[in-house]
Write a protein that holds these residues in place. Structure first.
Motif, PDB file in Angstrom:
ATOM      1  N   GLU A  98     -37.001 135.798  28.341  1.00 42.89           N
ATOM      2  CA  GLU A  98     -37.909 134.555  28.019  1.00 42.89           C
ATOM      3  C   GLU A  98     -38.722 134.177  29.497  1.00 42.89           C
ATOM      4  O   GLU A  98     -39.827 133.962  29.506  1.00 42.89           O
ATOM      5  CB  GLU A  98     -37.224 133.539  27.447  1.00 42.89           C
ATOM      6  N   VAL A  99     -37.967 134.093  30.382  1.00 40.57           N
ATOM      7  CA  VAL A  99     -38.557 133.527  31.692  1.00 40.57           C
ATOM      8  C   VAL A  99     -39.339 134.784  32.225  1.00 40.57           C
ATOM      9  O   VAL A  99     -40.306 134.171  32.932  1.00 40.57           O
ATOM     10  CB  VAL A  99     -37.052 133.223  32.742  1.00 40.57           C
TER      11      VAL A  99
ATOM     12  N   LEU B  16     -32.104 131.259  35.992  1.00 40.07           N
ATOM     13  CA  LEU B  16     -31.907 130.501  34.868  1.00 40.07           C
ATOM     14  C   LEU B  16     -30.964 131.525  33.743  1.00 40.07           C
ATOM     15  O   LEU B  16     -30.363 130.748  32.934  1.00 40.07           O
ATOM     16  CB  LEU B  16     -33.265 130.287  34.149  1.00 40.07           C
ATOM     17  N   ALA B  17     -31.086 132.540  33.786  1.00 41.26           N
ATOM     18  CA  ALA B  17     -30.322 133.569  32.825  1.00 41.26           C
ATOM     19  C   ALA B  17     -28.592 133.165  33.184  1.00 41.26           C
ATOM     20  O   ALA B  17     -27.763 133.075  32.494  1.00 41.26           O
ATOM     21  CB  ALA B  17     -30.705 134.942  32.899  1.00 41.26           C
TER      22      ALA B  17
ATOM     23  N   ASP C 181     -31.330 137.470  26.850  1.00 37.96           N
ATOM     24  CA  ASP C 181     -32.520 136.422  26.187  1.00 37.96           C
ATOM     25  C   ASP C 181     -33.156 135.714  26.884  1.00 37.96           C
ATOM     26  O   ASP C 181     -34.600 135.636  26.973  1.00 37.96           O
ATOM     27  CB  ASP C 181     -32.184 135.933  24.940  1.00 37.96           C
ATOM     28  N   LYS C 182     -32.548 135.089  27.928  1.00 37.36           N
ATOM     29  CA  LYS C 182     -33.044 134.037  28.890  1.00 37.36           C
ATOM     30  C   LYS C 182     -33.911 134.775  29.693  1.00 37.36           C
ATOM     31  O   LYS C 182     -34.884 134.103  30.469  1.00 37.36           O
ATOM     32  CB  LYS C 182     -32.006 132.965  29.159  1.00 37.36           C
TER      33      LYS C 182
ATOM     34  N   GLU D 253     -31.169 123.842  37.712  1.00 33.53           N
ATOM     35  CA  GLU D 253     -30.533 124.719  36.738  1.00 33.53           C
ATOM     36  C   GLU D 253     -29.054 125.284  37.017  1.00 33.53           C
ATOM     37  O   GLU D 253     -27.938 125.226  36.195  1.00 33.53           O
ATOM     38  CB  GLU D 253     -31.348 125.281  35.752  1.00 33.53           C
TER      39      GLU D 253
ATOM     40  N   GLU E 294     -27.408 130.083  31.993  1.00 34.72           N
ATOM     41  CA  GLU E 294     -27.200 130.550  30.394  1.00 34.72           C
ATOM     42  C   GLU E 294     -25.680 130.972  30.521  1.00 34.72           C
ATOM     43  O   GLU E 294     -24.998 130.548  29.568  1.00 34.72           O
ATOM     44  CB  GLU E 294     -28.277 131.283  29.786  1.00 34.72           C
TER      45      GLU E 294
ATOM     46  N   GLN F 271     -27.041 135.785  25.026  1.00 28.86           N
ATOM     47  CA  GLN F 271     -27.876 134.614  25.425  1.00 28.86           C
ATOM     48  C   GLN F 271     -28.454 134.820  26.943  1.00 28.86           C
ATOM     49  O   GLN F 271     -29.547 134.254  27.328  1.00 28.86           O
ATOM     50  CB  GLN F 271     -27.603 133.364  25.119  1.00 28.86           C
ATOM     51  N   THR F 272     -27.760 135.416  27.743  1.00 28.52           N
ATOM     52  CA  THR F 272     -27.901 135.670  29.229  1.00 28.52           C
ATOM     53  C   THR F 272     -29.113 136.689  29.128  1.00 28.52           C
ATOM     54  O   THR F 272     -30.284 136.390  30.023  1.00 28.52           O
ATOM     55  CB  THR F 272     -26.802 136.254  29.923  1.00 28.52           C
TER      56      THR F 272
END
Length: 389
Positions: free
Chosen positions: A57-58, A278-279, A53-54, A75, A282, A50-51
């Motif tokens: 995504e960003v 942001l990652a 992936d974030k 965040e 996460e 998920q790290t």
């Protein structure tokens, strides 16, 4: 050109050991030697999915690529506060008591600039992380070493500290779980450090990146009552979240200390890429099962191999060590640690670290990193076992 000279501060330090040695390793590899490195603590495993992936995504967001606040995104600060509450039971105000860093090395620089004038004194552990010494010297501080010894489980000797001349001491660097020795964090030590800081007006800075590695009871100096008033703690995502190249760390303390450090930091950098922040936020929410597998189970298997290497070399070691290294005392037949590590390098083609680079109290020790794949560590063991020691 002959009239141009470097700044005087360059005479206070030498090239970082690993910077110099890695050039030699590169040359040996170019000659076909196939050196296995068990020297540097750079996790070889990826962050959580998920790290990653974030981050992706960003990064696809066209509005995410501008300058970011030096203080870090809300965040990330909120996630860091969550992390400290979840794992250490420490409450931090994400707005005022946390400052994201571009790694702990940057933090060492910024904290020293914020608290230490040229000529002030800094307490540095021996053995200890070399950057505590080198950056202090570069900035004109006077280094006062305090001893860590195996017979005291690599904890500070507070009786000896009290007998030292502490006039002019501004900072004290500590690091638990300890690197390079693997000495574990202890609440008794943390309580004594807070008391020492309060009575002597010294800021204790605890570097805490290893508390999750081979350790099921992570501790923080900030768990001690009153610590936030006189102490600073660094933490890092390099080791605990397998993100060394991402350069994400943090410092936590009281609002005034954080503001002073921010004043320095804001004049030096412009903040980390938003996708990384942001990652990282996460990653701060990783499941406990991820840490169990990545930080404990993986390193447990490698630790068994490292212990076999130490035993083959005739080195003794404390089985209670924590962190991503194994620290061992060399046999008496060697005059110093480098005599052994150079033979390991050139005869077995395995790179391990001599303890002298961490201070005089490390002169008769070597360090093995657990940051290599199992097959590489098995091959290193095979090569070493094939020789007579």
């Amino acid at each position: 050109m002959n009239q141009i000279q470097p700044a005087d501060r360059l005479s206070q330090v030498s090239e970082y050991y690993f910077s110099r040695k890695l050039k030699e390793i590169a040359q040996l590899n170019a000659e076909g030697k196939d050196i296995i490195s068990l020297a540097i603590g750079s996790p070889d495993m990826p962050p959580s999915q998920q790290t990653i992936d974030k981050l992706c995504e960003v990064a696809k967001n066209p509005d995410a690529h501008g300058y970011q606040p030096t203080m870090g995104t809300p965040e990330l600060r909120n996630a860091m506060a969550f992390f400290y509450n979840r794992w250490y039971g420490v409450d931090l105000n994400p707005q005022t008591e946390i400052l994201p860093l571009i790694g702990s090395k940057e933090g060492i620089l910024h904290v020293t600039l914020a608290f230490v004038n040229s000529g002030d004194k800094v307490l540095v552990p021996n053995p200890g992380y070399p950057t505590y010494t080198s950056l202090s010297k570069i900035l004109g501080a006077e280094i006062i070493n305090y001893d860590l010894r195996e017979d005291n489980e690599w904890q500070p000797d507070f009786d000896a500290l009290e007998k030292m001349n502490l006039d002019g001491v501004k900072l004290m660097w500590t690091n638990y779980p300890n690197m390079p020795t693997g000495g574990n964090a202890k609440m008794e030590t943390y309580r004594k450090l807070v008391d020492f800081a309060q009575r002597h007006g010294i800021v204790v800075v605890n570097d805490n990146p290893y508390s999750f590695i081979l350790n099921d009871k992570p501790l923080s100096l900030l768990q001690v009552e009153g610590a936030k008033d006189c102490c600073i703690e660094f933490n890092s995502m390099s080791k605990s979240h397998n993100m060394p190249g991402w350069r994400v760390g943090m410092c936590a303390s009281n609002a005034q200390f954080i503001q002073w450090i921010l004043k320095i930091k804001s004049n030096i950098d412009s903040g980390t890429f938003r996708g990384i922040q942001l990652a990282a936020a996460e990653a701060m929410h990783n499941e406990a099962s991820w840490h169990q597998e990545a930080n404990i189970e993986t390193y447990q298997k490698r630790r068994v191999l490292a212990e076999s290497i130490m035993t083959t070399l005739g080195c003794s070691f404390d089985e209670k060590q924590r962190g991503m290294f194994l620290w061992g005392k060399i046999p008496e037949k060697y005059s110093d640690a480098e005599m052994l590590t150079e033979r390991v390098l050139h005869d077995a083609r395995v790179f391990i670290t001599p303890g002298f680079i961490f201070g005089s109290n490390g002169a008769r020790y070597v360090r093995i990193s657990l940051c290599a794949k199992d097959d590489k560590m098995k091959e290193a063991l095979r090569r070493i076992q094939a020789l007579s020691w």
